[in-house]
Motif scaffolding. Structure first.
Motif, PDB file in Angstrom:
ATOM      1  N   LYS A 362       0.813  -1.213   0.000  1.00  0.00           N
ATOM      2  CA  LYS A 362       0.000   0.000   0.000  1.00  0.00           C
ATOM      3  C   LYS A 362       0.848   1.266   0.000  1.00  0.00           C
ATOM      4  CE  LYS A 362      -0.615   0.364   5.020  1.00  0.00           C
ATOM      5  NZ  LYS A 362      -1.606   0.422   6.114  1.00  0.00           N
ATOM      6  N   THR A 363       2.114   1.178   0.443  1.00  0.00           N
ATOM      7  CA  THR A 363       2.983   2.355   0.411  1.00  0.00           C
ATOM      8  C   THR A 363       3.594   2.597  -0.959  1.00  0.00           C
ATOM      9  OG1 THR A 363       4.844   0.992   1.160  1.00  0.00           O
ATOM     10  CG2 THR A 363       3.545   2.109   2.855  1.00  0.00           C
ATOM     11  N   CYS A 364       3.431   1.664  -1.885  1.00  0.00           N
ATOM     12  CA  CYS A 364       3.972   1.833  -3.233  1.00  0.00           C
ATOM     13  C   CYS A 364       3.085   2.785  -4.027  1.00  0.00           C
ATOM     14  CB  CYS A 364       4.061   0.491  -3.960  1.00  0.00           C
ATOM     15  SG  CYS A 364       5.175  -0.702  -3.197  1.00  0.00           S
ATOM     16  N   PRO A 365       3.639   3.471  -5.020  1.00  0.00           N
ATOM     17  CA  PRO A 365       2.807   4.285  -5.913  1.00  0.00           C
ATOM     18  C   PRO A 365       1.784   3.408  -6.627  1.00  0.00           C
ATOM     19  CG  PRO A 365       5.132   4.819  -6.182  1.00  0.00           C
ATOM     20  CD  PRO A 365       5.075   3.602  -5.323  1.00  0.00           C
ATOM     21  N   PRO A 366       0.660   3.976  -7.045  1.00  0.00           N
ATOM     22  CA  PRO A 366      -0.388   3.163  -7.687  1.00  0.00           C
ATOM     23  C   PRO A 366       0.104   2.366  -8.884  1.00  0.00           C
ATOM     24  CG  PRO A 366      -1.249   5.329  -7.122  1.00  0.00           C
ATOM     25  CD  PRO A 366       0.223   5.371  -6.845  1.00  0.00           C
ATOM     26  N   ARG A 367       1.033   2.914  -9.657  1.00  0.00           N
ATOM     27  CA  ARG A 367       1.483   2.221 -10.869  1.00  0.00           C
ATOM     28  C   ARG A 367       2.478   1.105 -10.564  1.00  0.00           C
ATOM     29  NH1 ARG A 367       2.659   6.123 -15.892  1.00  0.00           N
ATOM     30  NH2 ARG A 367       2.780   4.053 -16.830  1.00  0.00           N
ATOM     31  N   LEU A 368       2.823   0.910  -9.279  1.00  0.00           N
ATOM     32  CA  LEU A 368       3.704  -0.191  -8.902  1.00  0.00           C
ATOM     33  C   LEU A 368       2.973  -1.263  -8.106  1.00  0.00           C
ATOM     34  CD1 LEU A 368       6.983   1.654  -7.828  1.00  0.00           C
ATOM     35  CD2 LEU A 368       6.305   0.848 -10.081  1.00  0.00           C
ATOM     36  N   ARG A 369       1.714  -1.051  -7.812  1.00  0.00           N
ATOM     37  CA  ARG A 369       0.968  -2.018  -7.023  1.00  0.00           C
ATOM     38  C   ARG A 369       0.489  -3.167  -7.912  1.00  0.00           C
ATOM     39  NH1 ARG A 369      -2.783   2.419  -3.766  1.00  0.00           N
ATOM     40  NH2 ARG A 369      -1.030   3.496  -2.733  1.00  0.00           N
ATOM     41  N   PRO A 370       0.215  -4.329  -7.301  1.00  0.00           N
ATOM     42  CA  PRO A 370      -0.237  -5.483  -8.104  1.00  0.00           C
ATOM     43  C   PRO A 370      -1.487  -5.153  -8.903  1.00  0.00           C
ATOM     44  CG  PRO A 370       0.399  -6.204  -5.912  1.00  0.00           C
ATOM     45  CD  PRO A 370       0.444  -4.702  -5.891  1.00  0.00           C
ATOM     46  N   TRP A 371      -1.583  -5.756 -10.069  1.00  0.00           N
ATOM     47  CA  TRP A 371      -2.736  -5.550 -10.936  1.00  0.00           C
ATOM     48  C   TRP A 371      -4.000  -6.043 -10.236  1.00  0.00           C
ATOM     49  CZ3 TRP A 371       0.485  -7.898 -15.409  1.00  0.00           C
ATOM     50  CH2 TRP A 371       1.190  -6.877 -16.053  1.00  0.00           C
ATOM     51  N   ARG A 660       3.857  -6.889 -10.374  1.00  0.00           N
ATOM     52  CA  ARG A 660       2.423  -6.613 -10.343  1.00  0.00           C
ATOM     53  C   ARG A 660       1.595  -7.850 -10.658  1.00  0.00           C
ATOM     54  NH1 ARG A 660       1.188  -1.188 -13.508  1.00  0.00           N
ATOM     55  NH2 ARG A 660      -0.511  -1.183 -11.982  1.00  0.00           N
ATOM     56  N   ALA A 661       2.132  -8.753 -11.466  1.00  0.00           N
ATOM     57  CA  ALA A 661       1.419  -9.992 -11.773  1.00  0.00           C
ATOM     58  C   ALA A 661       1.762 -11.111 -10.801  1.00  0.00           C
ATOM     59  CB  ALA A 661       1.739 -10.439 -13.199  1.00  0.00           C
ATOM     60  N   PHE A 662       2.965 -11.104 -10.235  1.00  0.00           N
ATOM     61  CA  PHE A 662       3.418 -12.160  -9.329  1.00  0.00           C
ATOM     62  C   PHE A 662       3.926 -11.528  -8.032  1.00  0.00           C
ATOM     63  CE2 PHE A 662       4.087 -13.413 -13.738  1.00  0.00           C
ATOM     64  CZ  PHE A 662       3.380 -14.597 -13.808  1.00  0.00           C
ATOM     65  N   PRO A 663       3.027 -10.942  -7.246  1.00  0.00           N
ATOM     66  CA  PRO A 663       3.484 -10.235  -6.034  1.00  0.00           C
ATOM     67  C   PRO A 663       4.061 -11.150  -4.967  1.00  0.00           C
ATOM     68  CG  PRO A 663       1.085 -10.384  -6.079  1.00  0.00           C
ATOM     69  CD  PRO A 663       1.567 -10.880  -7.410  1.00  0.00           C
ATOM     70  N   GLY A 664       3.803 -12.452  -5.052  1.00  0.00           N
ATOM     71  CA  GLY A 664       4.374 -13.368  -4.084  1.00  0.00           C
ATOM     72  C   GLY A 664       5.724 -13.912  -4.482  1.00  0.00           C
ATOM     73  N   VAL A 665       6.194 -13.600  -5.690  1.00  0.00           N
ATOM     74  CA  VAL A 665       7.470 -14.129  -6.180  1.00  0.00           C
ATOM     75  C   VAL A 665       8.489 -13.012  -6.375  1.00  0.00           C
ATOM     76  CG1 VAL A 665       8.579 -15.492  -8.000  1.00  0.00           C
ATOM     77  CG2 VAL A 665       6.222 -15.978  -7.338  1.00  0.00           C
ATOM     78  N   VAL A 666       8.069 -11.920  -6.984  1.00  0.00           N
ATOM     79  CA  VAL A 666       8.975 -10.792  -7.246  1.00  0.00           C
ATOM     80  C   VAL A 666       8.337  -9.529  -6.660  1.00  0.00           C
ATOM     81  CG1 VAL A 666      10.462  -9.741  -8.993  1.00  0.00           C
ATOM     82  CG2 VAL A 666       9.434 -11.960  -9.441  1.00  0.00           C
ATOM     83  N   PRO A 667       8.151  -9.460  -5.360  1.00  0.00           N
ATOM     84  CA  PRO A 667       7.548  -8.248  -4.797  1.00  0.00           C
ATOM     85  C   PRO A 667       8.467  -7.050  -4.920  1.00  0.00           C
ATOM     86  CG  PRO A 667       8.306  -9.689  -3.046  1.00  0.00           C
ATOM     87  CD  PRO A 667       8.490 -10.448  -4.323  1.00  0.00           C
ATOM     88  N   HIS A 668       7.871  -5.885  -4.824  1.00  0.00           N
ATOM     89  CA  HIS A 668       8.646  -4.652  -4.943  1.00  0.00           C
ATOM     90  C   HIS A 668       9.715  -4.570  -3.852  1.00  0.00           C
ATOM     91  CE1 HIS A 668       9.505  -0.417  -5.738  1.00  0.00           C
ATOM     92  NE2 HIS A 668       9.355  -0.188  -4.446  1.00  0.00           N
ATOM     93  N   ALA A 669       9.398  -5.045  -2.654  1.00  0.00           N
ATOM     94  CA  ALA A 669      10.377  -4.981  -1.564  1.00  0.00           C
ATOM     95  C   ALA A 669      11.609  -5.823  -1.872  1.00  0.00           C
ATOM     96  CB  ALA A 669       9.729  -5.440  -0.261  1.00  0.00           C
ATOM     97  N   SER A 670      11.428  -6.954  -2.581  1.00  0.00           N
ATOM     98  CA  SER A 670      12.592  -7.789  -2.913  1.00  0.00           C
ATOM     99  C   SER A 670      13.500  -7.095  -3.919  1.00  0.00           C
ATOM    100  CB  SER A 670      12.124  -9.135  -3.456  1.00  0.00           C
ATOM    101  OG  SER A 670      11.498  -8.993  -4.726  1.00  0.00           O
ATOM    102  N   LEU A 671      12.922  -6.330  -4.851  1.00  0.00           N
ATOM    103  CA  LEU A 671      13.757  -5.564  -5.781  1.00  0.00           C
ATOM    104  C   LEU A 671      14.538  -4.486  -5.039  1.00  0.00           C
ATOM    105  CD1 LEU A 671      11.250  -5.133  -8.745  1.00  0.00           C
ATOM    106  CD2 LEU A 671      13.017  -6.872  -8.463  1.00  0.00           C
ATOM    107  N   ARG A 672      13.911  -3.861  -4.060  1.00  0.00           N
ATOM    108  CA  ARG A 672      14.617  -2.856  -3.254  1.00  0.00           C
ATOM    109  C   ARG A 672      15.771  -3.490  -2.480  1.00  0.00           C
ATOM    110  NH1 ARG A 672      10.723  -1.112   0.851  1.00  0.00           N
ATOM    111  NH2 ARG A 672      11.408  -3.073   1.774  1.00  0.00           N
ATOM    112  N   ASP A 673      15.537  -4.680  -1.911  1.00  0.00           N
ATOM    113  CA  ASP A 673      16.599  -5.357  -1.179  1.00  0.00           C
ATOM    114  C   ASP A 673      17.736  -5.768  -2.110  1.00  0.00           C
ATOM    115  OD1 ASP A 673      15.057  -5.056   1.070  1.00  0.00           O
ATOM    116  OD2 ASP A 673      14.224  -7.086   1.006  1.00  0.00           O
ATOM    117  N   LEU A 674      17.406  -6.196  -3.325  1.00  0.00           N
ATOM    118  CA  LEU A 674      18.450  -6.570  -4.277  1.00  0.00           C
ATOM    119  C   LEU A 674      19.280  -5.358  -4.666  1.00  0.00           C
ATOM    120  CD1 LEU A 674      19.803  -8.641  -6.104  1.00  0.00           C
ATOM    121  CD2 LEU A 674      18.036  -8.200  -7.813  1.00  0.00           C
ATOM    122  N   ALA A 675      18.607  -4.223  -4.909  1.00  0.00           N
ATOM    123  CA  ALA A 675      19.351  -3.007  -5.244  1.00  0.00           C
ATOM    124  C   ALA A 675      20.269  -2.598  -4.103  1.00  0.00           C
ATOM    125  CB  ALA A 675      18.376  -1.873  -5.582  1.00  0.00           C
ATOM    126  N   GLY A 676      19.806  -2.735  -2.853  1.00  0.00           N
ATOM    127  CA  GLY A 676      20.661  -2.407  -1.720  1.00  0.00           C
ATOM    128  C   GLY A 676      21.820  -3.372  -1.575  1.00  0.00           C
TER     129      GLY A 676
END
Length: 894
Positions: A362-371, A660-676
């Motif tokens: 819910k803290t993600c921008p609307p265009r990054l939330r799951p479809w 957005r299609a697979f929020p349980g596999v590639v969630p936005h938080a996991s991309l943030r952790d990978l970038a860090g």
């Protein structure tokens, strides 16, 4: 980060995307050879004329050149090529149902309701997959045993006259010949589900539950140890379904022991499918261990033997094969009814499950939330059921029409189960509604594009428009192609179309889901009320089903005989076969379980040399493989070696599609952790003209005061506002980890490959920014801050005002401040030495220009304070790219 030494080298390990490719294309060479792999997963390098592997071109990193080795991992042979892989298209409904499992929203940690809903949804998806297998086998049995053996080949019927009368009077021969193809299909399904790619890398998978969000992307994409049990249950259910059709159906209770055995086996398969809910062995010693012990290897073999003997008994003692079999319609009705109920249950329970999982995004921008708020698994399951039901029904209708056409006038009409009428009404309504949706949706998309262009044009102040520049050109396009109006016009249209496709492509599945819901309601009304007004839909449905069946079979034939068709058919496999067997075991093997560990193992081999830095590069679908492989690599390496790993993605869907299609596999938080975890060594090449790929690490971009700013992932593992974009020496704008490439490219270039025109999703490696991104991912190059950048202008004093008023300049778009040195429109001034007085006059002119010049701003953008951080730049202001300076010098010599 370790300081690069004189022996430092970079290994660029590339992974291609969908449609496959050759080693030559992947490594950008005229010839390539295998240097590792097993022939299925091939690791290739460029080769010389004697077919010997050679290193790649030197990598320019700042003021030095570093040796580079280019390798490419070719995995296209796992999903396309040959007749066997072409027939995989027939199993696409199974693969789509299996993929729907991975689209479920993750269970919320510590919430028992969310955990319970997640378990129930997984159970319903497995039951739906089992019902799909039963429906496929039942529809095939209706064609062979009912339509052909019982009706067409019964004595006295003028159908298939080449069959002798002696055969028609022997029921055992007719039944055996009819059930033999069904048995072979079930055997092939079992054989296919046992095939897995041999991984030539050590197994490092850790137990991960498929419903839990991973810390890094794809950490839960692992093999399910319960797949052999699920495979056996599907085979048992398939054999029991065939026996029930021959013995009167599931509702015709009989004292025949075979009917009792078939019913018991079918109930056992359903119960066992419900009990298997430990996808990756998270609790090997808990209550989940009981089903695994109960369905061990020996019990499975015993049950499979009983089911096979049951089918043999039906073939040897089929009973009376005369006219239509009574068990066909009842079995088809029961399976289709159960499928409709499970689909409705999944759609209903997904809503609260997605709401409970909403705090995770819910803290993600609307265009990054799951479809659809995480509800996309329901449309995927509905489409899988529609395709599975439609192909079987289309095959039955096509065979009935073909056999009926060969009959003489007055012969008995071949009958299909009544459920096929409902299927034809359903598909007729679906075809009509889809055509209507296309008629309405296409003008709507055109209207959206026109309104977007009007907003861009109205948002730009007419007094601020530059001469020769269209006001409808987006600000990002104008800034990226500053000084090139022709390129701006060429790119603007492609930017708008690509943005529309990325933003609204998921609506296709939602529209299909709505169409299926309405078609189901119409079918139920027609079945219950028996209204004559729906009869015309039967003709439309028959045509649609026949077209589906014939078209799919023809596509398989063309894919087996023509390479180009096989590549395009392989797109379906590339997208659907990434996911391991979880809900449906009768799908082709998952290539991700082989590619990802072998990529990580190959990188580990190179990292054994302390002077080697490895950069994994993935294009399109390959970006997902490269990202997951990088995440696995970072988990297995010591801290010192992690600093020598980098990631480059090109044309990636890692922001707008997969999270957005697979929020349980590639969630936005996991991309943030990978970038860090990579600490700024994740670079993404993107084009606004690419309808398939897009930005990965940034969002909420806008042009403000001539600078491209936005929010994105930071190198320290956080997310927030980023410094303004820099303009690199190749003309690209670098915002955070995203490199926005000009498309069309600048050039042509000296001693470098150049491709004219708008490229979109293709040929990312041909852009000169590719090498710079690899160097930055390897930690060999970083942007330079504040080089020759003028500060904010102050109000000029009388002493600073020139004595003579110069002629006013024509306003034009120049990338102010944060562009890092915009590339000039002309290069004649580069051939003339610049004196001190010229520099002073140029500085004063730049100061006046910054005071009076106006730049387009984003629509509805509110005034905000100026950035307090000076933007990073790589080219001093007033300088042009190296190849453009070379072109100017050559022009002056002439």
């Amino acid at each position: 980060m370790q300081i690069p030494g004189p022996d430092t080298r970079v290994v660029e390990l590339r992974v291609h995307g969908i449609l496959g490719t050759t080693g030559d294309e992947l490594t950008d060479s005229v010839a390539s050879v295998d240097v590792a792999g097993d022939g299925i997963g091939r690791i290739m390098r460029p080769a010389d004329r004697l077919r010997r592997p050679v290193p790649g071109p030197m990598l320019s990193a700042g003021d030095r050149s570093v040796p580079r080795i280019v390798e490419g991992y070719v995995w296209g042979g796992m999903t396309s090529g040959g007749l066997a892989k072409a027939t995989w298209a027939l199993l696409f409904p199974f693969a789509l149902a299996n993929m729907a499992h991975w689209m479920l929203p993750p269970a919320r940690t510590g919430n028992p309701i969310s955990t319970a809903l997640s378990s129930v949804l997984r159970v319903l998806l497995r039951i739906s997959a089992l019902l799909l297998t039963m429906l496929f086998v039942a529809q095939l049995t209706v064609v062979t045993l009912d339509l052909v053996a019982a009706q067409c080949l019964q004595p006295g019927v003028q159908c298939m006259e080449f069959v002798p009368d002696a055969v028609r009077h022997i029921d055992i021969l007719r039944a055996s010949a009819a059930l033999l193809p069904v048995a072979l299909v079930i055997l092939l399904m079992h054989r296919l589900s046992t095939v897995s790619w041999q991984v030539s890398a050590p197994k490092t998978d850790k137990p991960q539950h498929s419903a839990r969000a991973p810390m890094l992307p794809g950490a839960n994409v692992v093999a399910d140890p319960d797949t052999p049990v699920l495979r056996a249950l599907h085979v048992i259910a398939a054999l029991s379904t065939v026996a029930l059709i021959a013995l009167g159906g599931p509702f015709a209770i009989s004292a025949d022991p075979r009917w009792l055995v078939a019913s018991a086996l079918l109930v056992f398969a359903l119960v066992g499918t419900v009990a298997l809910d430990d996808p990756a062995g998270m609790h090997p010693n808990g209550k989940e261990k009981a089903p695994r012990i109960t369905l061990g290897r020996t019990p499975r073999r015993a049950l499979l033997t009983v089911a096979a003997l049951l089918l043999c008994s039906v073939a040897l003692f089929p009973g009376q094969l005369a006219d239509q079999l009574p068990g066909s319609g009842a079995t088809i009705d029961a399976i289709i009814g159960a499928l409709v109920i499970t689909c409705l249950a999944v759609a209903a329970l997904l809503a609260p499950a997605a709401l409970l999982a909403r705090p995770g995004w819910k803290t993600c921008p609307p265009r990054l939330r799951p479809w659809a708020g995480g509800w996309m698994a329901a449309p995927a399951l509905m489409v899988a059921c529609m395709l599975g039901n439609g192909f079987g029904a289309g095959l039955g209708l096509s065979v009935a029409r073909a056999l009926g056409a060969s009959q003489e006038p007055g012969a008995p009409v071949l009958k299909l189960p009544t459920a096929y009428d409902d299927v034809t009404i359903f598909w007729g309504a679906t075809a009509v509604l889809l055509i209507a949706a296309g008629i309405i949706g296409t003008p709507w998309m055109l209207l959206k594009r026109w309104r977007a262009g009007r907003r861009d044009g109205d948002g730009a102040d007419s007094s601020n428009s530059s001469v020769g520049t269209d006001d409808s050109i987006p600000d990002e396009v104008a800034l990226l192609h500053a000084g090139r109006p022709a390129d701006q016009r060429a790119a603007a249209n492609a930017w708008k179309w690509a943005d529309l496709q990325r933003r609204y492509s998921h609506l296709v599945l939602l529209v299909i889901a709505g169409v299926l819901a309405v078609s189901t309601a119409l079918t139920l009304v027609a079945r219950v009320a028996d209204l004559p007004g729906f009869t015309w839909l039967i003709g439309v449905g028959v045509a649609a089903l026949a077209t589906l069946a014939v078209g799919l079979l023809r596509m398989v034939y063309l894919a087996a005989t023509k390479r180009d068709t096989a590549r395009y058919l392989g797109v379906l496999c590339d997208l659907a076969l990434f996911w391991p067997r979880e809900a449906h075991p009768v799908v082709p093997p998952c290539y991700a379980l082989k590619v990802i560990p072998e990529l990580a193992a190959r990188a580990t081999e190179h990292l054994a040399d302390p002077n080697t830095r490895v950069v994994l590069v993935g294009h399109s679908q390959g970006s997902l493989l490269a990202a997951v492989a990088t995440a696995r690599l970072l988990e297995s390496l010591p801290e010192a070696d992690r600093e020598r790993v980098g990631l480059v993605t090109a044309g990636s869907q890692l922001q707008w599609a997969y999270p957005r299609a697979f929020p349980g596999v590639v969630p936005h938080a996991s991309l943030r952790d990978l970038a860090g975890a990579l600490g700024g060594r994740w670079r993404s090449l993107c084009r606004g003209t690419d309808p398939i790929g897009g930005a990965v690490t940034t969002w909420n971009r806008q042009v403000y005061d001539g600078m491209l700013i936005g929010v994105g992932l930071r190198a320290d593992g956080t997310e927030g506002p980023l410094p303004a974009a820099t303009r690199g020496p190749t003309g690209a704008l670098v915002l955070g980890g995203d490199h926005w490439l000009p498309d069309p490219q600048r050039g042509p270039f000296s001693c470098r490959r150049w491709v004219p025109g708008v490229l979109g999703h293709t040929d990312y490696s041909g852009d000169p920014e590719w090498d710079r991104a690899v160097a930055m991912a390897a930690g060999l190059e970083t942007p330079v801050r504040g080089a020759a950048l003028p500060l904010r202008p102050q109000t000029p004093t009388p002493a600073q005002v020139p004595a003579t008023t110069s002629a006013p300049k024509t306003p034009h778009l120049t990338a102010q401040g944060g562009d890092g040195g915009s590339l000039p429109e002309t290069v004649e001034g580069l051939t003339r030495p610049q004196t001190d007085s010229d520099e002073s006059e140029t500085a004063q002119s730049d100061e006046r220009e910054r005071t009076t010049a106006v730049v387009p701003r984003q629509q509805d953008a509110k005034p905000r304070p100026e950035p307090s951080v000076l933007p990073e730049i790589t080219e001093p202001r007033g300088r042009s790219a190296p190849w453009e300076r070379g072109m100017a010098l050559r022009a002056s010599e002439r």
